[in-house]
Design a protein around this motif. Structure first.
Motif, PDB file in Angstrom:
ATOM      1  N   PHE A 142      28.753  44.577  42.503  1.00  0.00           N
ATOM      2  CA  PHE A 142      28.688  44.412  41.059  1.00  0.00           C
ATOM      3  C   PHE A 142      27.902  43.151  40.708  1.00  0.00           C
ATOM      4  N   GLY A 143      27.289  43.204  39.552  1.00  0.00           N
ATOM      5  CA  GLY A 143      26.524  42.060  39.086  1.00  0.00           C
ATOM      6  C   GLY A 143      25.830  42.409  37.789  1.00  0.00           C
ATOM      7  N   LEU A 144      24.750  41.700  37.508  1.00  0.00           N
ATOM      8  CA  LEU A 144      23.990  41.918  36.282  1.00  0.00           C
ATOM      9  C   LEU A 144      23.509  43.369  36.205  1.00  0.00           C
ATOM     10  N   GLU A 145      23.788  44.015  35.084  1.00  0.00           N
ATOM     11  CA  GLU A 145      23.438  45.412  34.795  1.00  0.00           C
ATOM     12  C   GLU A 145      24.258  46.424  35.595  1.00  0.00           C
ATOM     13  N   ASN A 146      25.182  45.929  36.416  1.00  0.00           N
ATOM     14  CA  ASN A 146      26.168  46.815  37.052  1.00  0.00           C
ATOM     15  C   ASN A 146      27.494  46.051  37.097  1.00  0.00           C
ATOM     16  N   PRO A 147      28.079  45.820  35.917  1.00  0.00           N
ATOM     17  CA  PRO A 147      29.293  45.003  35.861  1.00  0.00           C
ATOM     18  C   PRO A 147      30.508  45.713  36.430  1.00  0.00           C
ATOM     19  N   LYS A 148      31.519  44.934  36.778  1.00  0.00           N
ATOM     20  CA  LYS A 148      32.773  45.519  37.249  1.00  0.00           C
ATOM     21  C   LYS A 148      33.408  46.335  36.115  1.00  0.00           C
ATOM     22  N   PRO A 149      33.975  47.486  36.442  1.00  0.00           N
ATOM     23  CA  PRO A 149      34.676  48.258  35.407  1.00  0.00           C
ATOM     24  C   PRO A 149      35.787  47.430  34.775  1.00  0.00           C
ATOM     25  N   LEU A 150      35.928  47.588  33.469  1.00  0.00           N
ATOM     26  CA  LEU A 150      36.898  46.813  32.703  1.00  0.00           C
ATOM     27  C   LEU A 150      37.996  47.742  32.198  1.00  0.00           C
ATOM     28  N   PHE A 151      39.242  47.328  32.372  1.00  0.00           N
ATOM     29  CA  PHE A 151      40.377  48.176  32.012  1.00  0.00           C
ATOM     30  C   PHE A 151      41.295  47.479  31.019  1.00  0.00           C
ATOM     31  N   LEU A 152      41.912  48.286  30.174  1.00  0.00           N
ATOM     32  CA  LEU A 152      42.864  47.788  29.176  1.00  0.00           C
ATOM     33  C   LEU A 152      44.281  48.099  29.649  1.00  0.00           C
ATOM     34  N   PHE A 153      45.102  47.070  29.687  1.00  0.00           N
ATOM     35  CA  PHE A 153      46.530  47.218  30.019  1.00  0.00           C
ATOM     36  C   PHE A 153      47.316  46.842  28.760  1.00  0.00           C
ATOM     37  N   GLU A 154      48.124  47.764  28.268  1.00  0.00           N
ATOM     38  CA  GLU A 154      48.818  47.544  27.003  1.00  0.00           C
ATOM     39  C   GLU A 154      50.324  47.423  27.190  1.00  0.00           C
ATOM     40  N   ASN A 155      50.913  46.462  26.474  1.00  0.00           N
ATOM     41  CA  ASN A 155      52.368  46.309  26.400  1.00  0.00           C
ATOM     42  C   ASN A 155      53.052  46.264  27.764  1.00  0.00           C
ATOM     43  N   GLU A 156      52.513  45.433  28.635  1.00  0.00           N
ATOM     44  CA  GLU A 156      53.100  45.254  29.963  1.00  0.00           C
ATOM     45  C   GLU A 156      54.049  44.048  29.928  1.00  0.00           C
ATOM     46  N   ILE A 157      55.213  44.180  30.560  1.00  0.00           N
ATOM     47  CA  ILE A 157      56.222  43.115  30.533  1.00  0.00           C
ATOM     48  C   ILE A 157      55.991  42.147  31.686  1.00  0.00           C
ATOM     49  N   VAL A 158      55.902  40.866  31.348  1.00  0.00           N
ATOM     50  CA  VAL A 158      55.685  39.821  32.353  1.00  0.00           C
ATOM     51  C   VAL A 158      57.007  39.539  33.061  1.00  0.00           C
ATOM     52  N   ASP A 159      57.034  39.770  34.365  1.00  0.00           N
ATOM     53  CA  ASP A 159      58.247  39.539  35.143  1.00  0.00           C
ATOM     54  C   ASP A 159      58.370  38.074  35.557  1.00  0.00           C
ATOM     55  N   GLN A 160      57.223  37.473  35.894  1.00  0.00           N
ATOM     56  CA  GLN A 160      57.201  36.064  36.262  1.00  0.00           C
ATOM     57  C   GLN A 160      55.888  35.452  35.786  1.00  0.00           C
ATOM     58  N   SER A 161      55.918  34.164  35.523  1.00  0.00           N
ATOM     59  CA  SER A 161      54.719  33.444  35.110  1.00  0.00           C
ATOM     60  C   SER A 161      54.725  32.060  35.752  1.00  0.00           C
ATOM     61  N   ARG A 162      53.616  31.687  36.342  1.00  0.00           N
ATOM     62  CA  ARG A 162      53.536  30.353  36.931  1.00  0.00           C
ATOM     63  C   ARG A 162      52.112  29.804  36.809  1.00  0.00           C
ATOM     64  N   GLU A 163      51.998  28.491  36.809  1.00  0.00           N
ATOM     65  CA  GLU A 163      50.707  27.819  36.781  1.00  0.00           C
ATOM     66  C   GLU A 163      50.397  27.295  38.176  1.00  0.00           C
ATOM     67  N   PHE A 164      49.127  27.270  38.542  1.00  0.00           N
ATOM     68  CA  PHE A 164      48.752  26.739  39.841  1.00  0.00           C
ATOM     69  C   PHE A 164      47.387  26.086  39.745  1.00  0.00           C
ATOM     70  N   GLY A 165      46.970  25.467  40.834  1.00  0.00           N
ATOM     71  CA  GLY A 165      45.711  24.720  40.840  1.00  0.00           C
ATOM     72  C   GLY A 165      45.988  23.235  40.802  1.00  0.00           C
ATOM     73  N   LYS A 166      44.980  22.455  41.130  1.00  0.00           N
ATOM     74  CA  LYS A 166      45.123  21.001  41.209  1.00  0.00           C
ATOM     75  C   LYS A 166      45.649  20.408  39.914  1.00  0.00           C
ATOM     76  N   SER A 167      45.136  20.928  38.802  1.00  0.00           N
ATOM     77  CA  SER A 167      45.569  20.437  37.485  1.00  0.00           C
ATOM     78  C   SER A 167      46.399  21.472  36.742  1.00  0.00           C
ATOM     79  N   LYS A 168      46.938  22.435  37.499  1.00  0.00           N
ATOM     80  CA  LYS A 168      47.741  23.508  36.904  1.00  0.00           C
ATOM     81  C   LYS A 168      46.961  24.237  35.805  1.00  0.00           C
ATOM     82  N   GLU A 169      45.644  24.427  36.083  1.00  0.00           N
ATOM     83  CA  GLU A 169      44.793  25.030  35.067  1.00  0.00           C
ATOM     84  C   GLU A 169      44.722  26.550  35.155  1.00  0.00           C
TER      85      GLU A 169
END
Length: 566
Positions: free
Chosen positions: A480-507
């Motif tokens: 994939f790349g320019l003029e052949n992008p990755k397919p894009l999908f819509l996910f609706e009303n999904e329930i978040v089971d867990q959420s966490r931040e990561f990375g050096k600055s939690k970004e």
């Protein structure tokens, strides 16, 4: 503002013609303009021999080959002069390996220093080549704009063969021959090759005409370099580029280059699972770090090192260190820029900032960061050597930066160039304090009203739909790349089971969703903490994303990459 829209349904006639493929794949092919089995077969199963073009269709190729074969016969001194980035360096290595393979020794590779010499063929280097007895210069990924330097070479009785892929100008250098399929009189069927690919075409042609005793098909081992540059230089991944990128990845996964293997090991990339994302976001930045932070030959040495010299790991380590240092310098520059902008309320409609301590070679990366946060044109300048001031600019789409710079009064810019959304410039030091005013005036004249950004969703999915078999089907469309992008999908009303931040600055943010079979599915949002709204455990969200597989822990893990949270 972004607007996500559903794709139009696949037509019944196209669906019938593509009926040998699953319905899901049929739709993805249709959205890429592929509506017959013949086109689908060519796209999904490209043939290297059938879907690449004869190098002699490039205008001037016959003349270039005759000149090089003559130089080899007469043992002339040859210099391969390449650009200092992820396109020019691999392209230079391609010609280096050709000459080594045929046993020709009277040549050398030259890569200009980004800060002391700048981009392109320069006259001082040409003069030094003459002192060494050089009779032929072959450029890679540069030269199409170097009228003065080519004239200097001609005056010194040095022939210049230009291999380049950048846009041509009305007046061209008086080179011995120019290989660039973007020339108006060139009959080559595809004009979007990267610089390394043009160099590869030259090698193909030389092997077809010369009698070197080289095994037929040997040049295919060079496709790792062609694929690397094709992906990294962001040329359209369609037509011949798709074939070169696809087979380039195949060779990269089997690469015999110790330096690349050591570099991938340091990045915890499994060669056999290498993807275009690994090339674009991991390998290419480290190759570029050499010229941005030190000497571009470090990257050249990495790509050409052998087990015999025992230096491949040292080169990989040095590039890793330089890339880390590059990240730190860019982060420091961006922090300073953001602090300045905080004091300038409201933020101006066009951002213009500079500092003599800023490295011009890093300003494009910093401009991207500022652009992402403030969504308006950004112009940044720094000092490059002596008194020369150079900069980079990026556009949010509200204006063509090249047209914008063209509106600035004469005598402000020494030179400028680029594309609609990105460019570079150098400016007279005594004029730099007037730059912001001139650009603001030009912006008011040239800006257009920002249209709503329309992004099309390929299909609506649920987290329960996401599995490895679906990912494997999507992967048939890669790379994939320019003029052949990755397919894009819509996910609706999904329930978040867990959420966490990561990375050096939690970004970064990692969300976990529970599938109906009880298994977990992770979704990653890089820089999600700053780019998207905060998401909490138990919250129901809708988001746009795509599927990917991570081999970070050596085992395949399917996950979602979040593009936007709605």
């Amino acid at each position: 503002m972004k607007s996500y829209l559903p794709r139009a349904p696949i037509s019944s006639s196209a669906s019938e013609k593509l009926q040998m493929y699953p319905e899901f794949l049929r739709a993805l092919l249709y959205y890429r303009g592929i509506d017959t089995e013949e086109l689908a077969e060519k796209f999904l199963n490209p043939s290297y021999d059938d879907h690449t073009h004869n190098p002699f269709l490039i205008a001037g190729m016959e003349k270039a080959v005759k000149r090089i074969l003559g130089a080899i016969k007469n043992k002339e001194r040859i210099v391969i002069y390449s650009d200092y980035d992820h396109d020019g360096i691999p392209g230079g290595v391609i010609l280096y390996e050709f000459f080594k393979k045929i046993g020709y020794e009277n040549f050398s590779n030259y890569i200009p220093h980004r800060y002391t010499e700048g981009y392109g063929l320069n006259e001082k280097a040409v003069e030094s080549f003459k002192e060494e007895g050089t009779q032929l210069i072959i450029t890679v990924d540069c030269g199409i704009s170097d009228i003065g330097s080519v004239k200097k070479a001609n005056d010194l009785n040095i022939d210049v063969i230009i291999t380049d892929h950048h846009l041509t100008h009305e007046i061209l250098p008086s080179a011995f021959v120019i290989l660039n399929s973007k020339q108006d009189h060139c009959a080559y069927p595809f004009d979007m090759l990267c610089g390394a690919a043009v160099a590869f075409k030259l090698v193909q042609a030389l092997l077809m005409r010369g009698d070197f005793g080289v095994t037929v098909g040997w040049e295919k081992w060079l496709l790792d370099l062609v694929g690397l540059s094709t992906i990294a230089d962001m040329v359209p991944l369609v037509g011949e580029n798709r074939v070169l990128a696809r087979f380039g990845l195949t060779v990269l996964r089997k690469t015999r280059r110790p330096g690349l293997l050591k570099l991938m090991r340091r990045m915890r990339i499994s060669p056999q699972h290498l993807t275009e994302d690994d090339v674009g976001f991991m390998i290419a930045p480290r190759i570029n770090a050499a010229s941005r932070m030190s000497d571009p030959r470090l990257a050249f040495n990495l790509l050409t090192s052998t087990d015999e010299d025992g230096m491949s790991d040292a080169f990989a380590l040095e590039l890793e260190k330089l890339n880390s240092a590059r990240k730190g310098v860019v982060a420091s520059m961006v922090k300073e820029m953001k602090h300045t902008l905080k004091e300038r309320k409201p933020v101006p409609s066009i951002i213009v900032m500079g500092n003599p301590s800023w490295r011009p070679g890093l300003l494009g990366l910093a401009a991207n960061s500022i652009l992402e946060e403030h969504a308006r044109p950004v112009f940044l300048w720094g000092r490059e050597g002596g008194t020369s001031l150079k900069g980079s600019c990026r556009s949010d789409g509200s204006v063509d930066v090249v047209k914008l710079m063209k509106e600035v009064p004469p005598g402000v810019f020494v030179e400028y160039g680029g594309h609609t959304l990105s460019g570079g410039f150098s400016i007279y030091p005594e004029k730099v304090h007037y730059l912001e005013g001139h650009l603001k005036d030009a912006y008011e004249k040239t800006r257009k009203r920002m249209p709503e950004e329309k992004i099309f969703i390929d299909k609506k999915l649920s987290v329960n739909d996401a599995d490895l078999s679906l990912f494997e089907m999507i992967s048939l469309l890669a790379p994939f790349g320019l003029e052949n992008p990755k397919p894009l999908f819509l996910f609706e009303n999904e329930i978040v089971d867990q959420s966490r931040e990561f990375g050096k600055s939690k970004e970064h943010v990692e969300l976990t969703f529970k599938k109906s079979n009880g298994s977990n599915l992770k979704a990653i949002a890089f820089f999600g903490k700053t780019d998207f709204k905060q998401v909490n455990t138990g919250e129901k969200i809708s988001f746009v994303g795509n599927l990917e597989v991570s081999y970070f822990n050596r085992f395949p893990e399917l996950r979602l990459r979040i593009i936007d949270i709605l």
